[in-house]
Design a protein around this motif. Sequence first.
Motif, PDB file in Angstrom:
ATOM      1  N   LYS A   6       0.833  -1.200   0.000  1.00 39.37           N
ATOM      2  CA  LYS A   6       0.000   0.000   0.000  1.00 39.37           C
ATOM      3  C   LYS A   6       0.872   1.255   0.000  1.00 39.37           C
ATOM      4  O   LYS A   6       0.556   2.231  -0.674  1.00 39.37           O
ATOM      5  N   SER A   7       1.957   1.219   0.763  1.00 38.73           N
ATOM      6  CA  SER A   7       2.871   2.357   0.817  1.00 38.73           C
ATOM      7  C   SER A   7       3.537   2.584  -0.530  1.00 38.73           C
ATOM      8  O   SER A   7       3.675   3.721  -0.971  1.00 38.73           O
ATOM      9  N   LYS A   8       3.943   1.494  -1.171  1.00 39.65           N
ATOM     10  CA  LYS A   8       4.570   1.622  -2.485  1.00 39.65           C
ATOM     11  C   LYS A   8       3.580   2.169  -3.504  1.00 39.65           C
ATOM     12  O   LYS A   8       3.949   3.016  -4.327  1.00 39.65           O
ATOM     13  N   ASN A   9       2.345   1.704  -3.460  1.00 39.95           N
ATOM     14  CA  ASN A   9       1.339   2.217  -4.390  1.00 39.95           C
ATOM     15  C   ASN A   9       1.114   3.702  -4.190  1.00 39.95           C
ATOM     16  O   ASN A   9       1.028   4.471  -5.153  1.00 39.95           O
ATOM     17  N   THR A  10       1.034   4.125  -2.945  1.00 41.04           N
ATOM     18  CA  THR A  10       0.855   5.546  -2.643  1.00 41.04           C
ATOM     19  C   THR A  10       2.055   6.352  -3.122  1.00 41.04           C
ATOM     20  O   THR A  10       1.901   7.425  -3.701  1.00 41.04           O
ATOM     21  N   ALA A  11       3.260   5.835  -2.911  1.00 39.74           N
ATOM     22  CA  ALA A  11       4.477   6.532  -3.342  1.00 39.74           C
ATOM     23  C   ALA A  11       4.542   6.641  -4.862  1.00 39.74           C
ATOM     24  O   ALA A  11       4.921   7.682  -5.397  1.00 39.74           O
ATOM     25  N   ILE A  23      -3.569  13.351  -4.674  1.00 43.65           N
ATOM     26  CA  ILE A  23      -4.296  12.106  -4.402  1.00 43.65           C
ATOM     27  C   ILE A  23      -3.529  11.263  -3.382  1.00 43.65           C
ATOM     28  O   ILE A  23      -4.115  10.686  -2.472  1.00 43.65           O
ATOM     29  N   ALA A  24      -2.206  11.200  -3.527  1.00 42.13           N
ATOM     30  CA  ALA A  24      -1.388  10.424  -2.597  1.00 42.13           C
ATOM     31  C   ALA A  24      -1.455  10.983  -1.180  1.00 42.13           C
ATOM     32  O   ALA A  24      -1.410  10.223  -0.212  1.00 42.13           O
ATOM     33  N   ILE A  25      -1.571  12.292  -1.060  1.00 46.34           N
ATOM     34  CA  ILE A  25      -1.713  12.893   0.269  1.00 46.34           C
ATOM     35  C   ILE A  25      -2.985  12.376   0.929  1.00 46.34           C
ATOM     36  O   ILE A  25      -2.981  12.025   2.114  1.00 46.34           O
ATOM     37  N   PHE A  36       7.193   5.663   4.740  1.00 46.71           N
ATOM     38  CA  PHE A  36       7.661   5.487   3.364  1.00 46.71           C
ATOM     39  C   PHE A  36       6.850   6.333   2.389  1.00 46.71           C
ATOM     40  O   PHE A  36       7.405   7.060   1.565  1.00 46.71           O
ATOM     41  N   ALA A  37       5.537   6.260   2.483  1.00 47.75           N
ATOM     42  CA  ALA A  37       4.674   7.030   1.588  1.00 47.75           C
ATOM     43  C   ALA A  37       4.839   8.528   1.842  1.00 47.75           C
ATOM     44  O   ALA A  37       4.917   9.312   0.890  1.00 47.75           O
ATOM     45  N   SER A  84      13.286   4.854  -7.085  1.00 49.74           N
ATOM     46  CA  SER A  84      13.486   4.519  -5.672  1.00 49.74           C
ATOM     47  C   SER A  84      12.155   4.141  -5.023  1.00 49.74           C
ATOM     48  O   SER A  84      12.108   3.268  -4.158  1.00 49.74           O
ATOM     49  N   ALA A  85      11.053   4.751  -5.450  1.00 49.44           N
ATOM     50  CA  ALA A  85       9.736   4.359  -4.947  1.00 49.44           C
ATOM     51  C   ALA A  85       9.373   2.961  -5.436  1.00 49.44           C
ATOM     52  O   ALA A  85       8.829   2.154  -4.683  1.00 49.44           O
ATOM     53  N   LEU A  86       9.670   2.657  -6.689  1.00 44.95           N
ATOM     54  CA  LEU A  86       9.400   1.326  -7.228  1.00 44.95           C
ATOM     55  C   LEU A  86      10.192   0.242  -6.496  1.00 44.95           C
ATOM     56  O   LEU A  86       9.698  -0.863  -6.284  1.00 44.95           O
TER      57      LEU A  86
END
Length: 107
Positions: A6-11, A23-25, A36-37, A84-86
């Motif tokens: 979930k954190s990676k998807n948000t990032a 949207i990520a906020i 992480f996000a 780096s997010a990926l």
Amino acid sequence: MENLDKSKNTAIVAYLTIVGSVIAIFMNQEENKTAFASFHIRQALGLFLSFFLLGYFVGYADSWYASSAFYIFYFVLWIYGFTSALQGQMRELPLVGAFFQNLFKTL
């Protein structure tokens, strides 16, 4: 493991566009908030806002070389942050990452 996904998807969403950062906020609110996000939201939001602010002034330079260098510089920073997010890493953007972390520390 699900929390990291979930954190990676948000990032990743944060790096898509300026709208993606907003949207990520909202995706990273209260009960879903992760370090992480939040880290990548601050990096992406700072990158997009500085791109628009500095790009406005670079556009007035009316120089193909200045504009090209500006776009290449920001594209490289965007690729660095997005990869780096990926990869699930918290690497600051070169030159500006620490500034963005301090500027948007409330996110």
